[in-house]
Motif scaffolding. Structure first.
Motif, PDB file in Angstrom:
ATOM      1  N   VAL A  55       0.756  -1.291   0.017  1.00 58.83           N
ATOM      2  CA  VAL A  55      -0.071  -0.044  -0.007  1.00 58.83           C
ATOM      3  C   VAL A  55       0.924   1.344   0.121  1.00 58.83           C
ATOM      4  O   VAL A  55       1.717   1.466   0.893  1.00 58.83           O
ATOM      5  N   GLN A  56       0.608   2.162  -0.975  1.00 55.90           N
ATOM      6  CA  GLN A  56       1.592   3.348  -1.136  1.00 55.90           C
ATOM      7  C   GLN A  56       0.594   4.407  -1.267  1.00 55.90           C
ATOM      8  O   GLN A  56      -0.010   5.042  -2.460  1.00 55.90           O
ATOM      9  N   LEU A  57      -0.191   4.999  -0.216  1.00 52.25           N
ATOM     10  CA  LEU A  57      -1.144   5.946  -0.200  1.00 52.25           C
ATOM     11  C   LEU A  57      -0.936   7.111   0.796  1.00 52.25           C
ATOM     12  O   LEU A  57      -0.113   6.718   1.817  1.00 52.25           O
ATOM     13  N   GLY A  58      -1.338   8.253   0.806  1.00 47.93           N
ATOM     14  CA  GLY A  58      -1.370   9.181   1.808  1.00 47.93           C
ATOM     15  C   GLY A  58      -0.929  10.788   1.131  1.00 47.93           C
ATOM     16  O   GLY A  58      -1.069  11.735   1.788  1.00 47.93           O
ATOM     17  N   PHE A  59       0.088  10.463   0.090  1.00 50.84           N
ATOM     18  CA  PHE A  59       0.512  11.694  -0.457  1.00 50.84           C
ATOM     19  C   PHE A  59      -0.635  12.847  -0.664  1.00 50.84           C
ATOM     20  O   PHE A  59      -0.383  13.916  -0.332  1.00 50.84           O
ATOM     21  N   ASN A  60      -1.695  12.265  -1.306  1.00 45.12           N
ATOM     22  CA  ASN A  60      -2.579  13.147  -1.832  1.00 45.12           C
ATOM     23  C   ASN A  60      -3.664  13.543  -0.689  1.00 45.12           C
ATOM     24  O   ASN A  60      -4.397  14.596  -0.933  1.00 45.12           O
ATOM     25  N   ASP A  61      -3.450  12.729   0.233  1.00 46.27           N
ATOM     26  CA  ASP A  61      -4.348  13.272   1.278  1.00 46.27           C
ATOM     27  C   ASP A  61      -3.825  14.483   2.377  1.00 46.27           C
ATOM     28  O   ASP A  61      -4.637  15.122   2.757  1.00 46.27           O
ATOM     29  N   TRP A  62      -2.463  14.404   2.352  1.00 46.86           N
ATOM     30  CA  TRP A  62      -1.810  15.351   3.286  1.00 46.86           C
ATOM     31  C   TRP A  62      -0.811  16.301   2.656  1.00 46.86           C
ATOM     32  O   TRP A  62      -1.157  17.555   2.650  1.00 46.86           O
ATOM     33  N   SER A  63       0.039  15.839   1.938  1.00 50.17           N
ATOM     34  CA  SER A  63       1.028  16.890   1.362  1.00 50.17           C
ATOM     35  C   SER A  63       0.573  17.045   0.136  1.00 50.17           C
ATOM     36  O   SER A  63       0.067  18.079  -0.283  1.00 50.17           O
ATOM     37  N   GLY A  87       6.619   3.999   1.496  1.00 53.90           N
ATOM     38  CA  GLY A  87       6.687   5.209   1.621  1.00 53.90           C
ATOM     39  C   GLY A  87       7.045   5.790   0.246  1.00 53.90           C
ATOM     40  O   GLY A  87       7.092   5.365  -0.560  1.00 53.90           O
ATOM     41  N   TYR A  88       7.433   7.216   0.457  1.00 58.65           N
ATOM     42  CA  TYR A  88       7.702   8.181  -0.565  1.00 58.65           C
ATOM     43  C   TYR A  88       9.142   8.324  -0.615  1.00 58.65           C
ATOM     44  O   TYR A  88       9.790   8.726   0.425  1.00 58.65           O
ATOM     45  N   THR A 129       2.650  -4.479  10.612  1.00 52.91           N
ATOM     46  CA  THR A 129       2.977  -4.650   9.096  1.00 52.91           C
ATOM     47  C   THR A 129       4.470  -4.126   8.803  1.00 52.91           C
ATOM     48  O   THR A 129       5.094  -3.586   9.787  1.00 52.91           O
ATOM     49  N   GLY A 130       5.027  -4.208   7.712  1.00 55.18           N
ATOM     50  CA  GLY A 130       6.189  -3.558   7.379  1.00 55.18           C
ATOM     51  C   GLY A 130       6.017  -2.372   6.755  1.00 55.18           C
ATOM     52  O   GLY A 130       4.987  -1.992   6.396  1.00 55.18           O
ATOM     53  N   PHE A 131       7.294  -1.618   7.116  1.00 53.15           N
ATOM     54  CA  PHE A 131       7.246  -0.406   6.285  1.00 53.15           C
ATOM     55  C   PHE A 131       8.479  -0.272   5.302  1.00 53.15           C
ATOM     56  O   PHE A 131       9.596  -0.663   5.679  1.00 53.15           O
ATOM     57  N   VAL A 132       8.267   0.121   4.144  1.00 55.48           N
ATOM     58  CA  VAL A 132       9.567   0.523   3.227  1.00 55.48           C
ATOM     59  C   VAL A 132       9.915   1.863   3.138  1.00 55.48           C
ATOM     60  O   VAL A 132       8.738   2.601   2.589  1.00 55.48           O
ATOM     61  N   ASP A 133      10.721   2.018   3.862  1.00 58.93           N
ATOM     62  CA  ASP A 133      11.147   3.529   3.874  1.00 58.93           C
ATOM     63  C   ASP A 133      12.016   3.932   2.523  1.00 58.93           C
ATOM     64  O   ASP A 133      13.234   3.929   2.516  1.00 58.93           O
ATOM     65  N   ALA A 134      11.168   4.401   1.625  1.00 60.65           N
ATOM     66  CA  ALA A 134      11.692   4.745   0.498  1.00 60.65           C
ATOM     67  C   ALA A 134      12.411   6.232   0.627  1.00 60.65           C
ATOM     68  O   ALA A 134      13.321   6.494  -0.242  1.00 60.65           O
TER      69      ALA A 134
END
Length: 288
Positions: A122-130, A181-182, A230-235
């Motif tokens: 899952v790669q989401l959140g950028f359009n919600d906040w930043s 992540g991003y 879950t795991g987190f991929v720190d892009a």
């Protein structure tokens, strides 16, 4: 023996029914419930739920939801040989249009969740906040810290994903779940926003709010992964030092040449090399 077998089978079916009802009850009000059953996924299926950073293509919630052949999910599939079910869409968000549950339902229709599913990413959140709320505005006007950032918390993010995580763990128990992540757009502590227009670097000073938004989102995703287990991929970590102000950017400026116009228009999104680095980071996370 036959009766005992029937009783056990009945109990298993009843257990599935109860779990399905519990999962359906936890789905957010803004989304319809996922189906109560899941079909068998192809062997090694990897489901990708995400926004334009997972598509690297400018079809904004269009009927096709186009995907670049060099996007990190496409590179991941070529690297691992897994069966890719990429339902990401440019413009998608965690809470709003074409949200996480809209995409999950689409993935389920493609038999994305089952005993043979390898991973759900899952790669989401950028359009919600930043997203454009800060970065776009900072290009033309002075940036101020946005009050909306106060709503960006790990608990909020985790709460939005919890029903999906429960659903996947029930119907695809072998699947690894990762929040992706991003990449770094602007370095930690930076006070200037940069972009590259047809090879010319343009700098906008005093835009710390855009950097703060990136860091807040990264910490939100990481914290949500901790909450959900879950795991987190720190892009951001694996692309550090290669933001838009760097001498070797792994994210694109304006009119960065690409094979097609829909990809050329993807400003602030990964270059081919940036996507390659992220695909490797995701693959390493799944193998770890």
């Amino acid at each position: 023996m036959r009766r005992s077998h029937q009783v056990r089978a009945h109990r298993r079916r009843a257990g599935r029914g109860v779990a399905s009802l519990m999962l359906a009850a936890t789905l957010p009000v803004l989304s319809m419930t996922l189906p109560a059953t899941a079909s068998a996924a192809p062997a090694g299926a990897v489901v990708v739920i995400g926004d334009s950073f997972a598509t690297n293509h400018s079809d904004d919630l269009g009927p096709a939801c186009g995907h670049s052949p060099t996007s990190w999910p496409a590179r991941l599939a070529r690297r691992t040989g897994d069966h890719l079910i990429n339902v990401s869409c440019s413009g998608a968000s965690l809470f709003g249009r074409y949200n996480v549950y809209d995409q999950a339902k689409k993935a389920q229709k493609r038999n994305g969740f089952g005993p043979r599913t390898r991973a759900v990413l899952v790669q989401l959140g950028f359009n919600d906040w930043s997203g454009n709320r800060l970065h776009g505005r900072c290009v033309a006007t002075e940036c101020a810290h946005d009050g909306k950032l106060r709503t960006m918390t790990a608990a909020t993010y985790a709460g939005r994903l919890r029903a999906l995580v429960d659903y996947v763990r029930f119907y695809a128990p072998k699947a690894a779940i990762r929040i992706v992540g991003y990449p770094e757009l602007f370095a930690d502590g930076a006070h200037n926003l940069c972009t590259n227009v047809a090879g010319t670097k343009i700098t906008k000073p005093q835009t710390r709010a855009a950097v703060d938004a990136e860091l807040s989102l990264r910490n939100t995703q990481s914290g949500a992964a901790d909450i959900l287990g879950t795991g987190f991929v720190d892009a951001r970590a694996v692309t550090a030092g290669h933001g838009m102000c760097s001498t070797d950017p792994w994210v694109r400026g304006v009119m960065y040449p690409r094979p097609g116009l829909a990809e050329t228009l993807m400003v602030r999104h990964p270059t081919e090399h940036g996507d390659l680095v992220l695909a490797k980071a995701v693959a390493d996370s799944l193998d770890g």
